[in-house]
Design an enzyme around this catalytic site. Structure first.
Site, short mmCIF file in Angstrom:
data_model
loop_
_atom_site.label_atom_id
_atom_site.label_comp_id
_atom_site.label_asym_id
_atom_site.label_seq_id
_atom_site.Cartn_x
_atom_site.Cartn_y
_atom_site.Cartn_z
N ALA A 71 0.85 -1.19 0.00
CA ALA A 71 0.00 0.00 0.00
C ALA A 71 0.89 1.23 0.00
O ALA A 71 2.06 1.16 0.38
CB ALA A 71 -0.88 -0.01 1.25
N GLY A 110 0.53 -5.17 0.58
CA GLY A 110 -0.60 -5.15 -0.34
C GLY A 110 -0.23 -5.68 -1.72
O GLY A 110 -1.09 -6.21 -2.44
N GLU A 113 -0.57 -9.28 -1.42
CA GLU A 113 -2.00 -9.59 -1.23
C GLU A 113 -2.75 -9.52 -2.56
O GLU A 113 -3.68 -10.29 -2.80
CB GLU A 113 -2.60 -8.64 -0.19
CG GLU A 113 -2.05 -8.92 1.21
CD GLU A 113 -2.47 -7.86 2.21
OE1 GLU A 113 -2.06 -6.70 2.07
OE2 GLU A 113 -3.23 -8.21 3.13
N GLU A 133 3.95 -5.71 6.96
CA GLU A 133 3.12 -4.70 7.64
C GLU A 133 3.44 -4.58 9.12
O GLU A 133 3.34 -3.49 9.70
CB GLU A 133 1.63 -5.03 7.45
CG GLU A 133 1.09 -4.74 6.06
CD GLU A 133 1.26 -5.90 5.09
OE1 GLU A 133 2.07 -6.82 5.38
OE2 GLU A 133 0.59 -5.92 4.05
N1 3HC Z 1 4.54 3.57 0.24
C1 3HC Z 1 5.02 4.80 -0.05
N2 3HC Z 1 6.31 5.05 -0.32
C2 3HC Z 1 7.15 4.00 -0.28
C3 3HC Z 1 6.72 2.70 0.02
C4 3HC Z 1 5.34 2.50 0.28
N3 3HC Z 1 4.84 1.28 0.55
N4 3HC Z 1 7.78 1.88 -0.02
C5 3HC Z 1 8.84 2.64 -0.34
N5 3HC Z 1 8.47 3.92 -0.49
C6 3HC Z 1 9.31 5.05 -0.88
C7 3HC Z 1 10.37 5.36 0.17
O1 3HC Z 1 9.88 6.24 1.15
C8 3HC Z 1 11.45 5.99 -0.67
O2 3HC Z 1 11.06 7.31 -0.93
P1 3HC Z 1 12.18 8.45 -1.09
O3 3HC Z 1 13.03 8.05 -2.24
O4 3HC Z 1 11.36 9.68 -1.32
O5 3HC Z 1 12.91 8.46 0.21
C9 3HC Z 1 11.37 5.23 -2.00
O6 3HC Z 1 10.06 4.63 -2.01
C10 3HC Z 1 12.39 4.14 -2.16
O7 3HC Z 1 12.35 3.31 -0.99
P2 3HC Z 1 13.68 2.73 -0.33
O8 3HC Z 1 14.67 3.83 -0.15
O9 3HC Z 1 13.26 1.96 0.87
O10 3HC Z 1 14.18 1.79 -1.50
P3 3HC Z 1 14.84 0.37 -1.42
O11 3HC Z 1 15.10 -0.01 -2.83
O12 3HC Z 1 15.95 0.35 -0.44
O13 3HC Z 1 13.71 -0.60 -0.84
C11 3HC Z 1 11.54 -1.59 -0.62
C12 3HC Z 1 12.54 -0.86 -1.55
C13 3HC Z 1 12.07 -2.97 -0.26
C14 3HC Z 1 10.27 -1.72 -1.39
C15 3HC Z 1 11.35 -0.75 0.67
O14 3HC Z 1 11.06 0.58 0.31
C16 3HC Z 1 10.24 -1.22 1.56
O15 3HC Z 1 10.43 -2.13 2.33
N6 3HC Z 1 9.07 -0.56 1.47
C17 3HC Z 1 7.97 -0.79 2.38
C18 3HC Z 1 7.21 -2.04 2.05
C19 3HC Z 1 6.05 -2.20 2.97
O16 3HC Z 1 6.14 -1.99 4.15
N7 3HC Z 1 4.91 -2.59 2.41
C20 3HC Z 1 3.72 -2.77 3.17
C21 3HC Z 1 2.94 -1.49 3.18
S1 3HC Z 1 1.50 -1.58 4.21
C22 3HC Z 1 0.39 -2.44 3.28
O17 3HC Z 1 0.70 -2.90 2.23
C23 3HC Z 1 -0.99 -2.53 3.87
C24 3HC Z 1 -1.81 -3.57 3.15
O18 3HC Z 1 -1.73 -4.75 3.87
C25 3HC Z 1 -3.24 -3.14 3.06
#
Ligand code: 3HC
Ligand code: NAI
Length: 697
Positions: A71, A110, A113, A133
């Site tokens: 998400a 997500g 998912e 998450e």
């Molecule tokens: N939403 C919004 N922005 C995100 C994001 C997300 N899910 N994931 C990454 N970003 C942004 C970061 O803030 C960063 O922004 P910036 O360049 O402005 O600082 C940019 O994307 C790049 O991220 P990273 O620096 O972390 O890049 P990496 O290549 O090192 O890592 C990644 C990539 C493995 C995808 C890592 O960003 C990550 O782990 N992201 C989070 C994943 C996550 O937690 N997903 C679950 C979200 S909650 C959800 O899905 C709810 C659902 O169940 C309903």
């Protein structure tokens, strides 16, 4: 319409009919997060593909570095925008045609998912899948807790979702999360071939939601969950999300899919509006923000670092050397005597042997890393180093001598770094003729494990030295935070305030165990006195100069050096289990009496406020002096370096949650009672008066 004459659904989702197969492509940099635009585009594309008689199957694939990484976290906390995840997934499941999810990079949260509502999943070998998450204080809110256990079984799902760990593609294939592996670099080709095979063989439209066997295996066995809770109680302590996840997986076992999805969604919404998730989301962005330095452009040219020198093979030098060896660098380790060198290299070898024994390092890596290490007594061996990190005794005269010598041997352009904890980096830099190349790289102990790296910018440090250091930190798996020069930088400076309070409170009548219990109850892994006993009460203590001037000196003079000597503030049994000590308490009480400090009962709330509010106050001073660029950087230091519970976001985030006005007012009261050290920082007072947060400073 897009260039191929196919509908460009939105700017971030397109689709094209490739020989009867609709290829839906998401292109929303940087990580294809499922923003409202992506969700909307997917819904439209799948509706179009379903309605188009020329489409027989659908492949969903992403452009850029990754499949959908979850998400869009930045949308949380804002009003929901349709379509919801659920609406998109329902449309996907109702296509009536095989849907193949084609995965590269990371299918997370997500993203996974969404992938789980496809009929088939194919990925390149380098891909990873996971539901992270929990790391954001959440649970998978789009069916993850209901569908994953149906695919991989309850026990594996419990472990994966409560840890947030990523599963590599090969492992995912083994556990049934993937149906096939594609050739690296040929995902689209292989996904299309897979879809064609599904059509040719008239394979059924497998739906994860219909799978029931793995759930049935644990139905009526509540002990599976009870044991999992028990085994992880310590790890989950203080966190709300893991328990909510377990309850959702219990619901997956006990309820039909639809009811389970509703139950999961309700728990997700509860967590989303809670303070823990807000804190953990804050931390997620804070860590990424910290890597950016306001006045150092992202495209600053970097210095090339291949060979790293480390001076001093003590506690820190050995850990620092391992950090660089683990990061693939050549390391030259310099000491003053053969014995010290042998001792240091012995520690490195022993640590690596331990890693091999625990299966964390291969024999090949063991040999490879040690082959990259050159122990030496000769400064001339540092001449080809691109970076030299000094970790010798914490004494200014020694550091200056060392830097003068480095200046004489290091090649032009080499970065000269000090790991000093407290000393003035500018004074150290002035011992060289190249202060622009000097920087502080403040590692935390154990340096090969702790993720925090305070990068200390001297007044003359060149921008490319800063940029290179920040980048280098990431290469060795550290979280860098840029800080300025002051006594103790950000972390130790704030720590010192808290420690001073803890010691004062104990002299006024609290016990060390009362103080520890209050702070541990807040979520810190160890209270200040247990921590001091563990680290060694005698660190920085000198027998020759010790003059019974503090409680700590007296305890050390009595041989109470902490855990290692069986006694410190606490007494320790053979298993190092602490019990409150009557002896140390008497030392404290006698010491206070001799100085005329009145004893009283101190309520827990006072301990809490005095120890924690001074941290927020010191953070505010650090901000107003420009020692840290942002409040969130201070949070990163405390979460990664000092065990501040991530579900409380860091001291500055937490301070705002409590209310800066409340903290400022209470500090003023404490200043009237206990003296000027509580005086609220000017910045804190101003923000409190204006009703603003640190970000608006
Ligand atoms: N939403 C919004 N922005 C995100 C994001 C997300 N899910 N994931 C990454 N970003 C942004 C970061 O803030 C960063 O922004 P910036 O360049 O402005 O600082 C940019 O994307 C790049 O991220 P990273 O620096 O972390 O890049 P990496 O290549 O090192 O890592 C990644 C990539 C493995 C995808 C890592 O960003 C990550 O782990 N992201 C989070 C994943 C996550 O937690 N997903 C679950 C979200 S909650 C959800 O899905 C709810 C659902 O169940 C309903
Ligand atoms: P230590 O006493 O374990 O190791 C210092 C090593 O430096 C010794 O092996 C000594 O022989 C060697 N040494 C002394 N003079 C030298 C010289 N001129 N040339 C080469 N080697 C020399 O000390 P520790 O704990 O490793 O600390 C080193 C530095 O790291 C200090 O500045 C300290 O403040 C800092 N630091 C320490 C932390 C800790 O938790 N121990 C955490 C972060 C920083």
């Amino acid at each position: 319409m897009n260039a191929t004459g196919n509908p460009a659904v939105t700017s971030v989702v397109t689709w094209a009919n490739e020989g009867g197969i609709a290829v839906v492509t998401v292109n929303s940099p940087p990580v294809n997060a499922l923003s409202a635009a992506v969700r909307g585009g997917l819904k439209q594309a799948f509706e179009a593909a379903a309605a188009d008689p020329a489409v027989e199957a659908v492949v969903l694939i992403c452009e850029g570095q990754t499949f959908m990484a979850g998400a869009d976290i930045s949308e949380f906390g804002k009003p929901p925008v349709s379509p919801s995840f659920r609406e998109v997934q329902d449309v996907m499941e109702a296509t009536g045609k095989p849907v193949v999810m084609a995965i590269h990079g990371t299918a997370l949260g997500g993203g996974l998912e969404i992938a789980l509502v496809g009929n088939y999943r194919i990925a390149v070998p380098s891909a990873k899948l996971g539901l992270p998450e929990v790391k954001l204080g959440l649970l998978p809110g789009a069916g993850g807790t209901q569908r994953l256990p149906r695919v991989v079984g309850v026990e594996k799902a419990l472990a994966l979702i409560t840890s947030g760990d990523q599963v590599p593609a090969k492992e995912a294939l083994k556990i049934g999360l993937l149906d096939a592996l594609a050739e690296e670099g040929h995902l689209k080709r292989d996904a299309l071939a897979f879809a064609r095979a599904v059509l040719a063989e008239k394979r059924p439209l497998k739906r994860v939601g219909d799978l029931g066997d793995k759930l049935a295996e644990v139905r009526g066995k509540p002990e599976v969950f009870a044991e999992f809770r028990k085994a992880n109680a310590r790890k989950f302590r203080g966190f709300e999300a893991p328990e909510a996840i377990i309850r959702c997986i219990e619901a997956a076992v006990d309820l039909p899919l639809e009811e389970g999805l509703v139950f999961e969604r309700a728990r997700f919404e509860e967590l989303k509006v809670g303070s823990q998730s807000a804190a953990q989301r804050h931390y997620f962005f804070a860590e990424r923000q910290a890597a950016k330095v306001p006045d150092v452009p992202a495209d600053t040219p970097l210095r090339d670092i291949q060979t790293v020198g480390v001076l001093g093979a003590g506690t820190m030098g050995t850990g620092i050397a391992m950090s660089f060896l683990n990061g693939g660098f050549r390391v030259r380790l310099l000491e003053t005597s053969e014995a010290a060198l042998e001792h240091g290299t012995g520690i490195i070898r022993k640590t690596y042997e331990g890693n091999v024994a625990r299966g964390r390092m291969s024999d090949k890596d063991f040999d490879g890393r040690l082959a990259q290490l050159t122990p030496t007594l000769d400064y001339a061996d540092l001449a080809d180093c691109d970076l030299i990190v000094e970790a010798v005794f914490e004494q200014m005269d020694i550091k200056k001598q060392v830097f003068a010598k480095l200046d004489a041997v290091a090649k032009p352009g080499a970065i000269l770094a000090t790991n000093t904890s407290y000393l003035d980096v500018n004074e150290i830099a002035a011992a060289t003729k190249r202060p622009q190349d000097v920087i502080g790289l403040h590692f935390f102990s154990p340096a090969h494990i702790m993720r925090l790296l305070e990068v200390v910018r001297g007044s003359e440090t060149a921008k490319d030295v800063i940029a290179t250091s920040m980048k280098l930190a990431r290469r060795i798996g550290k979280v860098p935070v840029l800080v300025g020069v002051c006594h103790g930088f950000v972390g130790n400076r704030i720590h010192l305030q808290r420690q001073t309070q803890a010691e004062r409170i104990v002299l006024e009548g609290a016990t060390p165990w009362q103080v520890d219990a209050v702070l541990e109850g807040f979520g810190l892994p160890m209270g200040p006195f247990r921590m001091r006993d563990m680290a060694g009460n005698d660190v920085g203590w000198n027998r020759e100069t010790s003059s019974s001037a503090t409680v700590r000196e007296i305890l050390n003079e009595m041989g109470r050096h902490g855990q290692k000597s069986g006694a410190g503030y606490y007494d320790y049994d053979a298993g190092r289990k602490p019990t409150p000590s009557e002896i140390s308490l008497k030392v404290i009480r006698d010491f206070a009496a001799a100085r005329g400090i009145a004893q009283r009962e101190i309520p827990d709330e006072e301990i809490f406020e005095r120890c924690l509010y001074v941290m927020v106050n010191e953070g505010a001073k650090i901000l107003e002096e420009g020692i840290a660029s942002r409040a969130s950087d201070i949070d990163v230091v405390w979460v990664t370096g000092y065990g501040w519970p991530v579900y409380r976001g860091g001291p500055m985030f937490w301070g705002e949650l409590v209310g800066l006005d409340r903290i400022s007012a209470r500090l003023s009261e404490l200043a009237a009672l206990h003296g000027d050290s509580f005086q609220p920082a000017a910045l804190l007072q101003r923000l409190a008066a204006e009703g603003k947060g640190f970000a608006q400073a």
